[in-house]
Design a protein around this motif. Structure first.
Motif, PDB file in Angstrom:
ATOM      1  N   SER A   9      -2.699   4.630  -0.254  1.00 18.29           N
ATOM      2  CA  SER A   9      -2.190   4.480   1.108  1.00 18.29           C
ATOM      3  C   SER A   9      -3.308   4.274   2.120  1.00 18.29           C
ATOM      4  O   SER A   9      -3.028   4.055   3.294  1.00 18.29           O
ATOM      5  CB  SER A   9      -1.375   5.716   1.490  1.00 18.29           C
ATOM      6  OG  SER A   9      -2.205   6.862   1.466  1.00 18.29           O
ATOM      7  N   THR A  10      -4.546   4.323   1.686  1.00 12.74           N
ATOM      8  CA  THR A  10      -5.671   4.110   2.600  1.00 12.74           C
ATOM      9  C   THR A  10      -6.184   2.674   2.463  1.00 12.74           C
ATOM     10  O   THR A  10      -6.152   2.092   1.372  1.00 12.74           O
ATOM     11  CB  THR A  10      -6.804   5.110   2.297  1.00 12.74           C
ATOM     12  OG1 THR A  10      -6.962   5.207   0.882  1.00 12.74           O
ATOM     13  CG2 THR A  10      -6.468   6.488   2.856  1.00 12.74           C
ATOM     14  N   MET A  11      -6.623   2.130   3.572  1.00  9.92           N
ATOM     15  CA  MET A  11      -6.946   0.703   3.599  1.00  9.92           C
ATOM     16  C   MET A  11      -8.268   0.394   2.887  1.00  9.92           C
ATOM     17  O   MET A  11      -8.421  -0.691   2.320  1.00  9.92           O
ATOM     18  CB  MET A  11      -6.969   0.186   5.044  1.00  9.92           C
ATOM     19  CG  MET A  11      -5.583   0.088   5.661  1.00  9.92           C
ATOM     20  SD  MET A  11      -4.421  -0.979   4.721  1.00  9.92           S
ATOM     21  CE  MET A  11      -3.206   0.232   4.186  1.00  9.92           C
ATOM     22  N   ASN A  68       2.713  -2.493   3.651  1.00 15.38           N
ATOM     23  CA  ASN A  68       2.665  -1.081   3.286  1.00 15.38           C
ATOM     24  C   ASN A  68       4.075  -0.534   3.198  1.00 15.38           C
ATOM     25  O   ASN A  68       5.022  -1.082   3.760  1.00 15.38           O
ATOM     26  CB  ASN A  68       1.791  -0.265   4.236  1.00 15.38           C
ATOM     27  CG  ASN A  68       2.344  -0.184   5.644  1.00 15.38           C
ATOM     28  OD1 ASN A  68       1.936  -0.941   6.526  1.00 15.38           O
ATOM     29  ND2 ASN A  68       3.286   0.717   5.882  1.00 15.38           N
ATOM     30  N   ALA A  81      -2.642  -5.205   9.551  1.00  9.49           N
ATOM     31  CA  ALA A  81      -3.507  -6.055  10.375  1.00  9.49           C
ATOM     32  C   ALA A  81      -4.973  -5.742  10.095  1.00  9.49           C
ATOM     33  O   ALA A  81      -5.802  -6.655   9.942  1.00  9.49           O
ATOM     34  CB  ALA A  81      -3.187  -5.856  11.854  1.00  9.49           C
ATOM     35  N   LEU A  82      -5.288  -4.460  10.022  1.00  4.90           N
ATOM     36  CA  LEU A  82      -6.678  -4.072   9.747  1.00  4.90           C
ATOM     37  C   LEU A  82      -7.128  -4.597   8.389  1.00  4.90           C
ATOM     38  O   LEU A  82      -8.229  -5.148   8.247  1.00  4.90           O
ATOM     39  CB  LEU A  82      -6.802  -2.543   9.788  1.00  4.90           C
ATOM     40  CG  LEU A  82      -6.680  -1.924  11.188  1.00  4.90           C
ATOM     41  CD1 LEU A  82      -6.460  -0.416  11.092  1.00  4.90           C
ATOM     42  CD2 LEU A  82      -7.918  -2.238  12.023  1.00  4.90           C
ATOM     43  N   ALA A  83      -6.267  -4.444   7.392  1.00  3.23           N
ATOM     44  CA  ALA A  83      -6.633  -4.883   6.048  1.00  3.23           C
ATOM     45  C   ALA A  83      -6.748  -6.404   5.987  1.00  3.23           C
ATOM     46  O   ALA A  83      -7.594  -6.948   5.274  1.00  3.23           O
ATOM     47  CB  ALA A  83      -5.614  -4.374   5.034  1.00  3.23           C
ATOM     48  N   ALA A 132       0.843  -1.203   0.000  1.00  2.00           N
ATOM     49  CA  ALA A 132       0.000   0.000   0.000  1.00  2.00           C
ATOM     50  C   ALA A 132       0.880   1.256   0.000  1.00  2.00           C
ATOM     51  O   ALA A 132       1.899   1.316   0.685  1.00  2.00           O
ATOM     52  CB  ALA A 132      -0.927  -0.012   1.213  1.00  2.00           C
ATOM     53  N   CYS A 159       6.965  -2.495   4.799  1.00  2.00           N
ATOM     54  CA  CYS A 159       6.901  -2.711   6.247  1.00  2.00           C
ATOM     55  C   CYS A 159       5.961  -3.871   6.536  1.00  2.00           C
ATOM     56  O   CYS A 159       4.948  -4.033   5.864  1.00  2.00           O
ATOM     57  CB  CYS A 159       6.351  -1.475   6.945  1.00  2.00           C
ATOM     58  SG  CYS A 159       7.336  -0.006   6.694  1.00  2.00           S
ATOM     59  N   PHE A 160       6.279  -4.613   7.568  1.00  5.88           N
ATOM     60  CA  PHE A 160       5.460  -5.780   7.933  1.00  5.88           C
ATOM     61  C   PHE A 160       5.059  -5.710   9.399  1.00  5.88           C
ATOM     62  O   PHE A 160       5.734  -5.084  10.205  1.00  5.88           O
ATOM     63  CB  PHE A 160       6.240  -7.062   7.640  1.00  5.88           C
ATOM     64  CG  PHE A 160       6.487  -7.230   6.173  1.00  5.88           C
ATOM     65  CD1 PHE A 160       5.548  -7.854   5.368  1.00  5.88           C
ATOM     66  CD2 PHE A 160       7.623  -6.705   5.580  1.00  5.88           C
ATOM     67  CE1 PHE A 160       5.752  -7.976   4.009  1.00  5.88           C
ATOM     68  CE2 PHE A 160       7.830  -6.817   4.213  1.00  5.88           C
ATOM     69  CZ  PHE A 160       6.895  -7.458   3.429  1.00  5.88           C
ATOM     70  N   GLY A 161       3.961  -6.371   9.709  1.00  8.36           N
ATOM     71  CA  GLY A 161       3.478  -6.375  11.093  1.00  8.36           C
ATOM     72  C   GLY A 161       2.947  -5.022  11.519  1.00  8.36           C
ATOM     73  O   GLY A 161       2.916  -4.707  12.711  1.00  8.36           O
ATOM     74  N   THR A 162       2.499  -4.224  10.568  1.00  6.10           N
ATOM     75  CA  THR A 162       2.010  -2.885  10.905  1.00  6.10           C
ATOM     76  C   THR A 162       0.524  -2.928  11.259  1.00  6.10           C
ATOM     77  O   THR A 162      -0.187  -3.873  10.906  1.00  6.10           O
ATOM     78  CB  THR A 162       2.202  -1.911   9.723  1.00  6.10           C
ATOM     79  OG1 THR A 162       1.302  -2.274   8.677  1.00  6.10           O
ATOM     80  CG2 THR A 162       3.634  -1.941   9.210  1.00  6.10           C
ATOM     81  N   PRO A 163       0.041  -1.885  11.935  1.00  3.78           N
ATOM     82  CA  PRO A 163      -1.384  -1.840  12.285  1.00  3.78           C
ATOM     83  C   PRO A 163      -2.268  -1.764  11.048  1.00  3.78           C
ATOM     84  O   PRO A 163      -3.353  -2.359  11.027  1.00  3.78           O
ATOM     85  CB  PRO A 163      -1.506  -0.567  13.128  1.00  3.78           C
ATOM     86  CG  PRO A 163      -0.280   0.236  12.851  1.00  3.78           C
ATOM     87  CD  PRO A 163       0.783  -0.742  12.495  1.00  3.78           C
ATOM     88  N   GLU A 164      -1.798  -1.066  10.025  1.00  2.00           N
ATOM     89  CA  GLU A 164      -2.589  -0.924   8.801  1.00  2.00           C
ATOM     90  C   GLU A 164      -2.761  -2.284   8.132  1.00  2.00           C
ATOM     91  O   GLU A 164      -3.848  -2.646   7.671  1.00  2.00           O
ATOM     92  CB  GLU A 164      -1.905   0.064   7.845  1.00  2.00           C
ATOM     93  CG  GLU A 164      -1.870   1.508   8.350  1.00  2.00           C
ATOM     94  CD  GLU A 164      -0.778   1.787   9.376  1.00  2.00           C
ATOM     95  OE1 GLU A 164       0.186   0.985   9.466  1.00  2.00           O
ATOM     96  OE2 GLU A 164      -0.879   2.791  10.114  1.00  2.00           O
TER      97      GLU A 164
END
Lengths: 531, 531
Positions: free
Chosen positions: B284-286, B321, B337-339, B278, B330-335
């Protein structure tokens, strides 16, 4: 929060404060909480805990006043003094007041617990509302040791306590300064609480926790808070929050109930937490462990309500399980995660704020195990909708070590969670329609107006973790996270600047502390502070 | 699975097999899945993806047969050949067939996807049902490098591939042997797929994945599977599962659609996965990222259904993202996880099995960052109810490295998850009533009959993580998890014993592989295997 009840010099102090942060706000969960148990499951655990309270009962050790309070509130109280013999021939002493409580009596008091309350901070922009959809992160509590890359493990000192108080104050995603950040072993055990309270009050302006090691220490906590906040304000809203542990299974002692009584009478918040290592302090099955936890937590909370109805309480859970091979406590296990979720549902059932979780690990250093176990506790913690997360940063070796590097590594996960709880936005802007006008199939979105608009806020920005490729990482020394975190915490301590505080408040605190030190050293009884 | 369609020597082979495991079973989720989006949210993303498919369209590059198939099924197909100019002046070529699809056409085919299917394994007790409440863990896929404590990072070889195939076979909580465990760089790129398939088939008897690097490689995969399983059995149930990546955004190419076509016509399972970082390959938005992922995944699945209605498909998600500062994924990010949660809901909405998640990290070694990031992907993965989890063990450096130690450390988390998904038992036995008869308030449950009954199974038993206290840990060398895992994976490789296989099958496979090597080396066109 209202300031009208404060004496002028305190208002002055607050105006004079120049906090590093513009104000700490709890996370607000915009995502659904995860419900692990069905409604029937919640009810089954409720019923089982009612049975435990009615049939097994809770033993109150060395504290007749509490037994008397329960008796006056129609509980059955029996004096027991016997030696219990286990199946294998081991024995243990069972001596104290055994209190048996029926559901009606218990629930009468449980219904008086406020579903939310606000803990006052010295800097009012840092006051925290506990409960509802709010989530508060507080640092590790209780370790006798500190750990760090430079020195390994050693017994903690007051200087370490000061360092962790500063880190907690500096850390953006730590909302609450916590309590016993480390045990300051270089200070006489009788006086430590005074030094710890002074540190929290002067080195930070976030909320802090009170002392529970003796009823007098609780009194000292209340007195020092009154010097800072004023008694009237503290009747409206607590300025201290204190951790009351059950001496599980099914037992409370004079130390904890003595402190609880002081706080409840002063209308200060208490966090009643059974201390359960399943397999030892509770059965090895999670249903029983949850029922026992529920019985113990509600019993302690009930006591606070009997003493002073409406006392702000948190339903606490500290739950690990034993390694059946070695006897060691284990953290980040699947069983603990399940129980964490179940406990949250029980607390919600009673509409009481819930404490659980943290960045738990059994590991002695912040290595891979530490990462997996910590995250394996924090994900359930956040998704369960825990309101107060003690041990959110710094925990190592099952709570024996406050780790400097661990603190800042855990803080990264706290930051990640602070984004996660916002959920998925679904506005037209989130659907990025104009980005597709500007970006053809097979193209890239890096240069689109939409990406430019969201450039700086779209994604969580890492502080300790890094995504450098192997070559860059190798050329910079192949540092692992532990090593990188070493530099991060040192920079935080270097950059630390204390929040402003009114010198007159500090003077009065110092005078009180001096009086108490004298009394404690001379083994004289405590004199109430009058100024 | 039925065996009646197999030739005698294959039945023989299977009877002769002496698998290390008594049979691999997917995890079965007994816990509720976490729903991050509301029903309205799911619908909003569905509608947005329909708009993308209808208005923006998907570009098919260098593969006219697919464009023709879409045209025959009433899609709008337009030849485009233009240069796109971005806002900042950069350009990119947009050349191929642009396919626009309306909701009715798409959904007609999407409704033909089976909601579950069973992938055959050479050892029938290892066959796996994909979909529903089942969750399958498969190893890392695709890295050109291997990583390990003894040597750092180096380019992977066929020997490494063999090692990872053995580890996957040995690993109790890895259900599927996966595909490109590492790139065997010492083998000619044209022939690698033959060596990888031979390794999966002979070194393991779990399910495996097919080659997608060329349509002919897909044909080789199908031929080799037919040698092992027989063509008729493979018409009933797929024996291969293959990863078809979109060339995101909104694009598929000849390589992937060519392979997809071969598999769909042979009724072999395909896993259609948009490849989204992303901020680069999606906005960049989920919400937009989920809508685009949905559009791309459904488009590929739709193509498989057009070719052969009822072809087993998995709705894939690979979603990270970009770091907006460095451009690194990047991995393990909050974004992410949400997606991940949102994607699971979309796949469930269409009743298609879902692939996502894994033990992702951007870290180069299995350190603390690696642990936090991996667990921060796996908890959402499991709680989202993902059906097929590629990269469940071994992933390092954003997928560039297959880590030996990382494999066994990740495997620990897989084991933890295998317990977690069982949820909380609520039987009378779980409430441990007799334990309270035997254990007084303030006592301990270690010696109770109830604890004895549950002694060996109550809690997850760690393999790589350990809970030793500091003194014991220090006296044994202060090894971190990375070091401990080094010994664990070496022991696994040392203990490895290959599963039995009928020599006639191996002979035929070898003969086919020899024929194909000759053809590939002589650059002759592929001859179909006839024996």
């Amino acid at each position: 929060m209202t300031e009208q009840d404060r004496r002028p010099r305190r208002r002055e102090a607050r105006r004079g404060a120049a906090p590093t942060h513009s104000g700490v706000k709890p996370l607000e969960l915009k995502i659904p909480v995860t419900e692990m148990l069905s409604e029937e499951g919640v009810n089954a655990i409720h019923q089982a805990s009612m049975r435990l309270l009615k049939d097994v009962g809770i033993l109150i050790v060395d504290y007749p006043p509490a037994a008397e309070t329960f008796k006056q509130n129609s509980a059955s109280v029996e004096w027991v003094d016997r030696v219990h013999t286990y199946m294998n021939g081991d024995t243990s002493e069972v001596k104290g007041h055994l209190v048996r409580l029926d559901e009606e009596t218990l629930m009468h008091f449980i219904h008086q617990v406020p579903s939310t309350f606000t803990q006052l901070a010295r800097n009012p922009t840092n006051s925290l509302t506990v409960g509802g959809r709010n989530m508060i992160f507080a640092p590790v509590y209780g370790p006798p040791f500190v750990g760090g890359l430079d020195f390994g493990r050693r017994r903690a000192t007051l200087e370490d306590f000061h360092n962790f108080a500063k880190l907690a104050y500096m850390a953006e995603h730590i909302h609450h300064n916590g309590g016993t950040l480390v045990e300051p072993n270089d200070i006489d055990v009788r006086e430590r609480h005074l030094d710890m309270l002074m540190a929290h009050i002067t080195l930070s302006d976030k909320c802090f926790m009170g002392s529970v090691t003796h009823a007098d220490n609780a009194r000292d906590t209340v007195t020092m808070a009154r010097i800072v906040f004023g008694e009237e304000a503290m009747q409206q809203s607590p300025a201290t929050l204190s951790l009351i542990n059950a001496s599980s299974p099914m037992r409370f002692d004079d130390r904890m109930f003595g402190a609880l009584e002081v706080y409840a009478r002063a209308r200060q918040a208490v966090l009643v937490t059974p201390f359960l290592i399943a397999g030892a302090m509770s059965p090895s099955t999670m249903a029983a462990t949850l029922a026992q936890q529920n019985a113990e937590a509600l019993f302690g909370i009930c006591y606070a309500q009997m003493l002073n109805p409406g006392t702000p309480c948190i339903y606490g859970s500290f739950l690990a399980n034993i390694d059946m091979k070695s006897g060691a406590p284990c953290f980040g296990t699947p069983e603990d995660a399940l129980a964490l979720y179940g406990g949250a549902q029980m607390a919600r059932h009673y509409k009481i704020p819930y404490r659980s979780g943290g960045n738990f690990t059994g590991s002695r250093i912040p290595d891979a195990q530490s990462g997996y176990e910590s995250a394996s506790t924090m994900w359930p913690t956040v998704q369960a909708g825990v309101n107060f997360v003690l041990h959110a940063a710094g925990w190592l070796e099952g709570g024996l070590i406050s780790g400097y590097e661990k603190f800042v590594i855990d803080h990264e996960l706290c930051g990640i969670m602070a984004r996660f709880v916002n959920g998925i936005g679904l506005t037209d802007e989130d659907f990025a329609w104009d980005a597709y006008d500007e970006t053809p199939p097979g193209g890239h979105f890096l240069g689109s107006s939409h990406t430019m608009r969201h450039y700086s806020t779209a994604f969580y920005q890492h502080n300790v973790f890094n995504m450098d490729n192997y070559e860059k990482w190798e050329s910079e020394g192949s540092h692992d996270t532990y090593k990188r975190a070493n530099a991060v915490y040192k920079k935080m301590l270097k950059d630390y600047e204390p929040p402003a505080i009114d010198p007159a408040t500090v003077d009065e605190l110092n005078a009180f502390v001096a009086q108490r030190r004298t009394e404690l050293r001379d083994r004289k009884s405590r004199t109430e502070w009058k100024k």
